[in-house]
Design a protein around this motif. Structure first.
Motif, PDB file in Angstrom:
ATOM      1  N   ALA A 181      33.371  11.663  36.985  1.00 36.25           N
ATOM      2  CA  ALA A 181      32.422  10.832  37.732  1.00 36.25           C
ATOM      3  C   ALA A 181      31.309  10.339  36.825  1.00 36.25           C
ATOM      4  CB  ALA A 181      31.849  11.631  38.900  1.00 36.25           C
ATOM      5  N   ALA A 182      30.800  11.207  35.967  1.00 40.36           N
ATOM      6  CA  ALA A 182      29.748  10.799  35.035  1.00 40.36           C
ATOM      7  C   ALA A 182      30.250   9.732  34.069  1.00 40.36           C
ATOM      8  CB  ALA A 182      29.239  12.019  34.264  1.00 40.36           C
ATOM      9  N   VAL A 183      31.495   9.883  33.617  1.00 37.20           N
ATOM     10  CA  VAL A 183      32.072   8.898  32.697  1.00 37.20           C
ATOM     11  C   VAL A 183      32.197   7.544  33.383  1.00 37.20           C
ATOM     12  CG1 VAL A 183      34.155   8.287  31.409  1.00 37.20           C
ATOM     13  CG2 VAL A 183      33.277  10.628  31.318  1.00 37.20           C
ATOM     14  N   ARG A 184      32.689   7.549  34.634  1.00 44.00           N
ATOM     15  CA  ARG A 184      32.839   6.296  35.372  1.00 44.00           C
ATOM     16  C   ARG A 184      31.474   5.650  35.625  1.00 44.00           C
ATOM     17  NH1 ARG A 184      37.852   3.987  35.269  1.00 44.00           N
ATOM     18  NH2 ARG A 184      39.485   5.446  35.961  1.00 44.00           N
ATOM     19  N   ALA A 185      30.486   6.445  35.924  1.00 45.42           N
ATOM     20  CA  ALA A 185      29.147   5.897  36.161  1.00 45.42           C
ATOM     21  C   ALA A 185      28.596   5.255  34.894  1.00 45.42           C
ATOM     22  CB  ALA A 185      28.211   6.998  36.657  1.00 45.42           C
ATOM     23  N   ASP A 186      28.805   5.902  33.760  1.00 50.34           N
ATOM     24  CA  ASP A 186      28.369   5.308  32.495  1.00 50.34           C
ATOM     25  C   ASP A 186      29.110   3.994  32.220  1.00 50.34           C
ATOM     26  OD1 ASP A 186      26.611   7.384  32.080  1.00 50.34           O
ATOM     27  OD2 ASP A 186      27.974   8.517  30.785  1.00 50.34           O
ATOM     28  N   GLN A 187      30.391   3.950  32.562  1.00 52.31           N
ATOM     29  CA  GLN A 187      31.158   2.707  32.398  1.00 52.31           C
ATOM     30  C   GLN A 187      30.604   1.608  33.294  1.00 52.31           C
ATOM     31  OE1 GLN A 187      35.173   3.904  33.332  1.00 52.31           O
ATOM     32  NE2 GLN A 187      35.570   4.731  31.280  1.00 52.31           N
ATOM     33  N   SER A 188      30.168   1.992  34.477  1.00 50.54           N
ATOM     34  CA  SER A 188      29.591   1.010  35.396  1.00 50.54           C
ATOM     35  C   SER A 188      28.350   0.352  34.805  1.00 50.54           C
ATOM     36  CB  SER A 188      29.223   1.703  36.708  1.00 50.54           C
ATOM     37  OG  SER A 188      28.537   0.837  37.585  1.00 50.54           O
ATOM     38  N   MET A 189      27.540   1.134  34.103  1.00 48.91           N
ATOM     39  CA  MET A 189      26.331   0.592  33.500  1.00 48.91           C
ATOM     40  C   MET A 189      26.649  -0.431  32.407  1.00 48.91           C
ATOM     41  SD  MET A 189      23.537   1.995  34.820  1.00 48.91           S
ATOM     42  CE  MET A 189      22.298   1.981  33.545  1.00 48.91           C
ATOM     43  N   ARG A 190      27.819  -0.319  31.799  1.00 46.26           N
ATOM     44  CA  ARG A 190      28.200  -1.208  30.689  1.00 46.26           C
ATOM     45  C   ARG A 190      29.150  -2.307  31.124  1.00 46.26           C
ATOM     46  NH1 ARG A 190      28.896   3.956  28.390  1.00 46.26           N
ATOM     47  NH2 ARG A 190      31.166   3.715  28.520  1.00 46.26           N
ATOM     48  N   SER A 191      29.527  -2.340  32.395  1.00 46.05           N
ATOM     49  CA  SER A 191      30.516  -3.316  32.865  1.00 46.05           C
ATOM     50  C   SER A 191      29.845  -4.530  33.481  1.00 46.05           C
ATOM     51  CB  SER A 191      31.428  -2.654  33.922  1.00 46.05           C
ATOM     52  OG  SER A 191      32.132  -1.559  33.382  1.00 46.05           O
ATOM     53  N   PRO A 192      30.553  -5.656  33.472  1.00 47.06           N
ATOM     54  CA  PRO A 192      29.983  -6.875  34.067  1.00 47.06           C
ATOM     55  C   PRO A 192      30.029  -6.841  35.583  1.00 47.06           C
ATOM     56  CG  PRO A 192      32.205  -7.296  33.265  1.00 47.06           C
ATOM     57  CD  PRO A 192      31.856  -5.914  32.813  1.00 47.06           C
TER      58      PRO A 192
ATOM     59  N   GLN B 151      40.507  -0.016  41.984  1.00 45.80           N
ATOM     60  CA  GLN B 151      40.549   0.822  40.795  1.00 45.80           C
ATOM     61  C   GLN B 151      41.994   1.111  40.390  1.00 45.80           C
ATOM     62  OE1 GLN B 151      37.805   2.096  38.803  1.00 45.80           O
ATOM     63  NE2 GLN B 151      39.629   2.239  37.544  1.00 45.80           N
ATOM     64  N   GLN B 152      42.833   1.408  41.361  1.00 47.09           N
ATOM     65  CA  GLN B 152      44.240   1.634  41.065  1.00 47.09           C
ATOM     66  C   GLN B 152      44.893   0.376  40.506  1.00 47.09           C
ATOM     67  OE1 GLN B 152      45.631   2.962  44.910  1.00 47.09           O
ATOM     68  NE2 GLN B 152      45.270   5.115  44.432  1.00 47.09           N
ATOM     69  N   TYR B 153      44.518  -0.757  41.073  1.00 49.30           N
ATOM     70  CA  TYR B 153      45.067  -2.030  40.599  1.00 49.30           C
ATOM     71  C   TYR B 153      44.694  -2.260  39.130  1.00 49.30           C
ATOM     72  CZ  TYR B 153      45.990  -7.064  40.422  1.00 49.30           C
ATOM     73  OH  TYR B 153      46.457  -8.300  40.080  1.00 49.30           O
ATOM     74  N   GLU B 154      43.439  -1.997  38.782  1.00 52.51           N
ATOM     75  CA  GLU B 154      43.008  -2.191  37.402  1.00 52.51           C
ATOM     76  C   GLU B 154      43.619  -1.155  36.470  1.00 52.51           C
ATOM     77  OE1 GLU B 154      38.788  -2.446  37.186  1.00 52.51           O
ATOM     78  OE2 GLU B 154      38.667  -4.239  38.454  1.00 52.51           O
ATOM     79  N   ASP B 155      44.020  -0.016  37.025  1.00 48.50           N
ATOM     80  CA  ASP B 155      44.720   0.993  36.222  1.00 48.50           C
ATOM     81  C   ASP B 155      46.212   0.692  36.080  1.00 48.50           C
ATOM     82  OD1 ASP B 155      42.375   2.373  35.860  1.00 48.50           O
ATOM     83  OD2 ASP B 155      42.726   3.771  37.515  1.00 48.50           O
TER      84      ASP B 155
ATOM     85  N   ARG C   1      33.718   0.666  39.294  1.00 46.52           N
ATOM     86  CA  ARG C   1      33.532   1.903  38.526  1.00 46.52           C
ATOM     87  C   ARG C   1      32.570   2.848  39.248  1.00 46.52           C
ATOM     88  NH1 ARG C   1      37.016  -0.520  36.842  1.00 46.52           N
ATOM     89  NH2 ARG C   1      37.480  -1.250  34.734  1.00 46.52           N
ATOM     90  N   LEU C   2      31.502   2.307  39.808  1.00 53.25           N
ATOM     91  CA  LEU C   2      30.546   3.147  40.522  1.00 53.25           C
ATOM     92  C   LEU C   2      31.174   3.760  41.770  1.00 53.25           C
ATOM     93  CD1 LEU C   2      27.734   4.291  40.989  1.00 53.25           C
ATOM     94  CD2 LEU C   2      27.093   2.127  42.082  1.00 53.25           C
ATOM     95  N   ALA C   3      31.949   2.985  42.495  1.00 60.57           N
ATOM     96  CA  ALA C   3      32.624   3.517  43.680  1.00 60.57           C
ATOM     97  C   ALA C   3      33.585   4.645  43.307  1.00 60.57           C
ATOM     98  CB  ALA C   3      33.377   2.394  44.399  1.00 60.57           C
TER      99      ALA C   3
END
Length: 436
Positions: free
Chosen positions: A425-436, A170-174, A410-412
């Motif tokens: 956390a809720a925002v990241r979880a929602d992103q996980s649902m939309r991510s490949p 996650q840090q790497y992608e940031d 994103r889920l982690a």
């Protein structure tokens, strides 16, 4: 006239022909000189033949050397032409095409390859952890928590390694770190932690095959009965809260039934393989049956959890609205938040409405303004976040073959932020649902 895409090739062919002709002419010229020169010097040699025997010896020597020199020259020219033709045949491309065909060994290409490897290992390690978690649940139920503790500890160690790998990812992608060398080291660290997580899961003992099969069949029957009971839940929730409230679990009961049909097939294959003393095949089909029943369980659990969360949100929403208005009192720039709260109140009055979505909007309107860190809004944020994380986790569990490293990362991160920053956390979880 349309330019030819291969117009460079005739030029190369022409140049090769010209070179061959040139080499041939040079060889012919040398041969002519060799033939003509002795004739041109013959009169002089005859006139001086009586008194110049030494000169005759030198001429004979010259006549022998000259053909050798000519033959050597022709041979050298032939070899030189062959070498040039070979080199041109090997490099018969434009500079751009040659660069495209050559392997890219630049540091950036190496970083991309390492990045792809890290992504792949994250997915593989996460799948392995999820599979072992499912197997451990079955083992605990079959042999008891104490007997299964060594496997539970190994799973916890693997989960810790994987969580660290996801955090680094996650840090790497940031964008952290920024320099290329450090990013390469970061990816290497992810690869190492994923490999260590897989190593921790080695040596899982499933115990007696016959006992495991009997337990799997019992669990299958229990889930079949549970599917019938849970089958009416989505309809009941839609009637009470509206059709949008059941959106996250649409089709889950039908999918659970399909998983159980697959489990039935594999359980029958286990019996057949056991009768044939094919233990390897029996174990493989047993694992497939357990995976199918575990996913059916996850789908049914998601439906039951949504029913519980909708009821909790419905009870919490009035207090959350009151708390939000109170906390927004000292805030000057609150026009947008006021509009959200007013819209939610209208939905509650009109009915039916989705209490989870309403609660999510209340939290989302107040958190950016610095409200909701304590009290009822904090509880509301935690409820919303837990539901979002659980929904995303079920999504990945039942579709893991089609979910990549980004969604899992994103889920982690959502799990890591769950207790300290529920809204993020809720925002990241929602992103996980939309991510490949």
């Amino acid at each position: 006239m349309t330019p030819s895409l291969i117009r460079g090739r005739p030029r190369r062919a022409t140049s090769h022909i010209c070179a061959r002709v040139m080499y041939t002419l040079v060889g012919v010229l040398v041969g002519v000189v060799w033939l003509v020169l002795p004739g041109a010097t013959a009169p002089e040699t005859h006139a001086a033949a009586v008194g110049a025997s030494a000169s005759t010896d030198e001429t004979s020597t010259a006549d022998l050397v000259l053909p050798l020199v000519a033959a050597g020259a022709v041979l050298v020219l032939g070899v030189y032409g062959y070498v040039r033709r070979t080199r041109r045949a090997r490099t018969r491309t434009t500079p751009a095409a040659a660069a495209a065909m050559a392997p890219d060994t630049s540091p950036l290409a190496e970083l991309d390859e390492l990045d792809e490897r890290a992504r792949q290992l994250l997915v593989e390690a996460d799948d392995a952890v999820r599979t072992r978690r499912e197997e451990l649940d079955l083992l605990r139920a079959r042999i008891g928590p104490e007997a299964a503790e060594p496997h539970a500890q190994a799973l916890r160690d693997a989960e810790a390694e994987l969580a660290a790998a996801f955090r680094i990812r996650q840090q790497y992608e940031d964008g952290v770190p920024e320099d290329e060398t450090s990013r390469r080291h970061t990816l290497t660290g992810i690869v190492g932690r994923c490999q260590e997580a897989r190593r921790r899961l080695e040596g899982f003992d499933r115990g007696d095959l016959g006992e495991a099969l009997e337990f799997a069949e019992t669990r299958f029957r229990d889930l079949t009965a549970r599917t019938a009971a849970t089958g009416t839940t989505p309809t009941r929730l839609a009637e009470r809260y509206g059709p949008t409230a059941t959106g996250p679990v649409t089709g889950y009961v039908e999918q659970a039934k399909d998983r159980l049909v697959i489990a039935t097939t594999h359980l029958n294959q286990v019996r057949q393989s056991t009768d044939l003393d094919d233990e390897e095949s029996a174990v493989r089909h047993l694992r497939a049956a357990e995976t199918s029943t575990a996913r059916a369980d996850a789908l049914l659990t998601a439906v039951d959890r949504l029913a519980s969360d909708l009821s909790a949100a419905e009870s919490l929403l009035p207090a959350a609205l009151t708390g939000a208005e109170a906390e927004l009192t000292p805030v000057s720039d609150r026009a947008d938040a006021d509009r959200v709260l007013a819209a939610v109140r209208e939905e509650v009055t009109a009915r039916p409405y989705d209490p989870l979505d309403a609660l999510r909007r209340v939290v989302g309107a107040t958190v950016p303004l610095g409200a909701g860190r304590d009290g009822v809004l904090s509880a509301a944020a935690l409820l919303v976040a837990r539901n979002a994380v659980a929904t995303a986790d079920t999504h990945i569990t039942v579709r893991r073959e089609f979910v990549g490293s980004t969604a899992r990362t994103r889920l982690a991160e959502a799990r890591r932020l769950l207790l300290t920053d529920p809204w993020s956390a809720a925002v990241r979880a929602d992103q996980s649902m939309r991510s490949p």
